[in-house]
Design a protein around this motif. Structure first.
Motif, PDB file in Angstrom:
ATOM      1  N   ALA A  44       0.756  -1.178   0.052  1.00  0.00           N
ATOM      2  CA  ALA A  44      -0.214  -0.006   0.102  1.00  0.00           C
ATOM      3  C   ALA A  44       0.861   1.331   0.180  1.00  0.00           C
ATOM      4  N   PRO A  45       0.412   2.299  -0.987  1.00  0.00           N
ATOM      5  CA  PRO A  45       1.315   3.614  -0.718  1.00  0.00           C
ATOM      6  C   PRO A  45       1.336   4.147   0.704  1.00  0.00           C
ATOM      7  N   LEU A  46       2.335   4.903   0.849  1.00  0.00           N
ATOM      8  CA  LEU A  46       2.292   5.954   2.062  1.00  0.00           C
ATOM      9  C   LEU A  46       1.390   7.091   1.713  1.00  0.00           C
ATOM     10  N   PHE A  47       1.433   7.504   0.718  1.00  0.00           N
ATOM     11  CA  PHE A  47       0.657   8.501   0.130  1.00  0.00           C
ATOM     12  C   PHE A  47      -0.256   8.249  -0.921  1.00  0.00           C
ATOM     13  N   PRO A  48      -1.610   8.471  -0.743  1.00  0.00           N
ATOM     14  CA  PRO A  48      -2.586   7.795  -1.589  1.00  0.00           C
ATOM     15  C   PRO A  48      -2.954   8.294  -3.091  1.00  0.00           C
ATOM     16  N   TYR A  49      -2.271   9.539  -3.245  1.00  0.00           N
ATOM     17  CA  TYR A  49      -2.723  10.177  -4.559  1.00  0.00           C
ATOM     18  C   TYR A  49      -1.571   9.917  -5.743  1.00  0.00           C
ATOM     19  N   ASP A  50      -2.064   9.898  -6.726  1.00  0.00           N
ATOM     20  CA  ASP A  50      -1.038   9.671  -7.930  1.00  0.00           C
ATOM     21  C   ASP A  50      -0.464  11.149  -8.341  1.00  0.00           C
ATOM     22  N   TYR A  51      -1.359  12.106  -8.385  1.00  0.00           N
ATOM     23  CA  TYR A  51      -0.974  13.391  -8.644  1.00  0.00           C
ATOM     24  C   TYR A  51      -0.765  14.650  -7.700  1.00  0.00           C
ATOM     25  N   PRO A  52       0.201  14.442  -7.029  1.00  0.00           N
ATOM     26  CA  PRO A  52       0.096  15.394  -5.659  1.00  0.00           C
ATOM     27  C   PRO A  52       0.439  16.830  -5.946  1.00  0.00           C
TER      28      PRO A  52
END
Lengths: 546, 124
Positions: free
Chosen positions: A492-500
């Motif tokens: 699972a990613p630590l930060f949930p969004y692809d485009y920050p």
């Protein structure tokens, strides 16, 4: 005679790649489309010929980087459209609509919405304040060397990320379209771009981009007409067939298939829209016209051309669904590639036969070449003007060396393109593309916007904001789904969004503000005081020399 | 004390020009803000609708048939965005014709030292 000799020299330089390409195309035999090869060869010869013509007009580094400022507003508007509408727009957006329906329109509107903002907030003002790059504007009233170094590095990073994504995408695309192996494609594209731009500079890039814009808009218009003709120009009938043929059925017209989280939609929208306003190779196109008024007009022409293109995109996107999926005979034999990228190419074969397929395949190739030419000139400007001319030589560079350095940078970018294309062949290029957009959105745009609009900006604020924006962009991308899970393989990613972009831009703006308002150094007082002079200059131009 | 002939008129003229410049700058800033806000509002509105108004976006209540409201809105949004650009350029160019204060900018000049460089002592 001189022109003929130059052409021979240019053609000779490009020959190994062209020869390899021709032989590979020949080997593919029945797989290759003769029309595609014909248009492809005509395009390559035209590009080389234009490079020769352009090279006769280049006498200095300045002319190499801004085409001597002699491009007309209409030409520049067309070239901007040619530079900006990449394969991601042409193939990717229609593919997204093919896969996920109306969600693709969110990206399309983001790409076009940036252009009125570019026109209103940036176009004529950066022409008044700068000479070759957006860095000129950001460092106008600040301490020049440190600011220029950080912005130029941000610009080079953006260009390199963008270049890698284009090269990997191009290799895969041309391999699929023409049957030319990936590695040869990389060499072929790099050599073509290196030769054209090293000889012809920004002028050659402008002409190539204009031709590509014409081919793309002409081809897309023809395809749209052919698609609509199948439905007697009844858009509703086309949508009905699309809905009936697609797995999403009625949900094809409902947002949420691709992007369901509202915050994800917001951050994607911000990344797209404001990332474009910070793309260095696009911004420097505004310097190729003679006056700020022409820069403004060229942004307007670009807006109109791109608005037209993104209207066609909607018809083509739903046309691919309606025709490719709504025709039972076709559905079984579809080869639309990952992400539906080849859907529009397949559509061209269905509505226009092998001639249109060949033409649109060659247009896709021209699209890639045009974008990479723009990136090469952008990198040359960052190195020869920003770093060498203004930082190393303190604004007094040797003209011959600067021109040589521009050309060497183009060659270097070509080599980097090949090596990076080989290194990243099996990587997820989406994450690299994101890196480019987010860096532009999180570093260059906030600095450019604040430099032009906020009196309180200081050198320390610009440096702090640039560093925080860059660090945030990288950190969020590395811990996001594109890199953390797809490349590194974590669950699972630590930060949930692809485009920050939203978060990176907010962090950069906050840092710029914080570092500026807490800056009470003597230099900060000078930076703030000079804003009045800058404001006059950006609205009315520098006062004429006595 | 004897006055220099024409000095008062010249001072008046300079003051007029300075005042006109300030007014023009204020008007340009205001116009720029409004037009940029309008363009941004269209995109933000469309985005919010995609995030929170999915039922309306997908319904066909406006044009009927299979043409979802969102598709019609997409076309209208692009037309309005282009129109904003056209209108902005029309207003700015009209103003530049009426008040020809606009300079030619730095385009075409050699790499002159920027004020920031001059102030920092980075100049050669």
């Amino acid at each position: 005679m001189r022109a003929a000799r130059r052409f021979a020299a240019v053609a000779l330089a490009a020959w190994p790649a062209l020869g390899a390409a021709a032989s590979e195309v020949g080997d593919v035999g029945g797989g290759a489309n003769p029309v595609a090869i014909g248009v492809f060869v005509v395009f390559v010869i035209s590009a080389l010929g234009l490079a020769v013509l352009a090279s006769r007009r280049i006498r200095s580094s300045g002319e190499f980087l801004d085409a001597g400022g002699r491009v007309t507003a209409l030409q520049n508007g067309a070239a901007i459209a040619g530079d900006f509408i990449s394969a991601a727009s042409f193939l990717g957006l229609t593919g997204l609509i093919f896969i996920g329906g109306v969600d693709g329109l969110l990206l399309a509107l983001g790409l076009i919405a940036a252009w009125p903002l570019m026109l209103i907030l940036i176009s004529d003002r950066i022409k008044r304040l700068g000479r070759f790059t957006a860095t000129d504007v950001i460092s106008y009233r600040l301490r020049e060397k440190p600011v220029r170094i950080i912005v130029a590095l941000g610009a080079l990073g953006t260009i390199c990320f963008y270049l890698i994504a284009q090269m990997v995408g191009a290799g895969k695309l041309v391999e699929l379209l023409f049957g030319i192996p990936y590695k040869i494609t990389l060499v072929m594209i790099s050599v073509l771009v290196m030769v054209c731009i090293a000889f012809g500079g920004m002028l050659a890039a402008t002409w190539i981009q204009m031709i590509k814009a014409g081919l793309l808009l002409g081809g897309a218009t023809l395809m749209t007409l052919l698609v609509m003709l199948r439905f007697d120009f009844n858009f509703s009938a086309m949508l009905q067939q699309a809905v009936e043929g697609h797995r999403l059925a009625e949900d094809l017209l409902r947002p949420g298939a691709l992007f369901s989280d509202p915050l994800q939609i917001m951050t994607l929208a911000v990344t797209l829209c404001f990332g474009i306003l910070g793309l260095p190779h696009i911004l420097m196109r505004l310097y190729t016209v003679p006056t700020p008024q022409a820069a403004r007009r060229s942004a307007l022409y670009a807006t109109v051309l791109m608005g037209y293109f993104y209207v066609l995109t909607m018809f083509l996107g739903f046309g691919t669904v309606a025709i490719l999926l709504g025709t039972p005979d076709l559905a079984g034999a579809l080869r639309v590639g990952a992400g539906g990228n080849m859907a529009v190419i397949q559509l061209s074969a269905v509505v226009g036969g092998p001639w249109l397929l060949g033409f649109m395949s060659a247009v896709a190739f021209a699209t890639i070449v045009a974008v990479i030419t723009g990136l090469s000139v952008g990198a040359a400007a960052a190195v020869s003007h920003d770093l060498y001319g203004r930082v190393l030589c303190s604004g007094n560079p040797d003209p011959d060396r600067a021109l040589l350095l521009s050309r060497v940078t183009v060659l270097g970018i070509g080599v980097i393109g090949i090596l990076a294309g080989l290194a990243f062949e099996h990587e997820n290029i989406a994450s690299i593309t994101i890196l480019a957009n987010v860096t532009a959105c999180g570093v260059i745009f906030p600095l450019l916007f604040m430099a032009m609009s906020w009196r309180g900006l200081t050198t320390r604020g610009a440096l702090g904001g640039g560093i925080v924006g860059l660090a945030t962009s990288l950190a969020l991308i590395l811990t996001g789904p594109s890199f953390w899970t797809k490349v590194l393989g974590f669950e699972a990613p630590l930060f949930p969004y692809d485009y920050p972009g939203l978060f990176a831009m907010a962090a950069a703006l906050a840092a710029i503000w914080l570092f500026s308002v807490t800056d009470s150094s003597p230099r900060a007082a000078v930076d703030r005081k000079l804003y009045d002079k800058q404001r006059l200059a950006q609205e009315f131009g520098e006062p004429a020399a006595e | 004390m004897a006055s220099i002939p024409g000095a008062a008129e010249a001072a008046d003229s300079a003051a007029d020009t300075a005042l006109q410049t300030r007014l023009l700058m204020a008007r340009r800033s205001r116009r720029r803000r409004w037009f940029a806000a309008a363009a941004l509002a269209i995109y933000v509105g469309f985005t919010l609708l995609m995030a929170y108004g999915r039922d309306w976006f997908a319904s066909t209540s406006v044009l009927g048939g299979y043409v979802a409201n969102g598709l019609a809105l997409y076309l209208v949004a692009i037309i309005v965005l282009v129109a904003i650009g056209l209108w902005y350029v029309y207003l700015v160019e009209r103003e530049e014709r009426l008040f020809p204060l606009t300079g030619m900018g730095r385009g075409g000049e050699p790499d002159a030292a920027s004020p920031g460089r001059a102030a920092s002592g980075d100049s050669p």
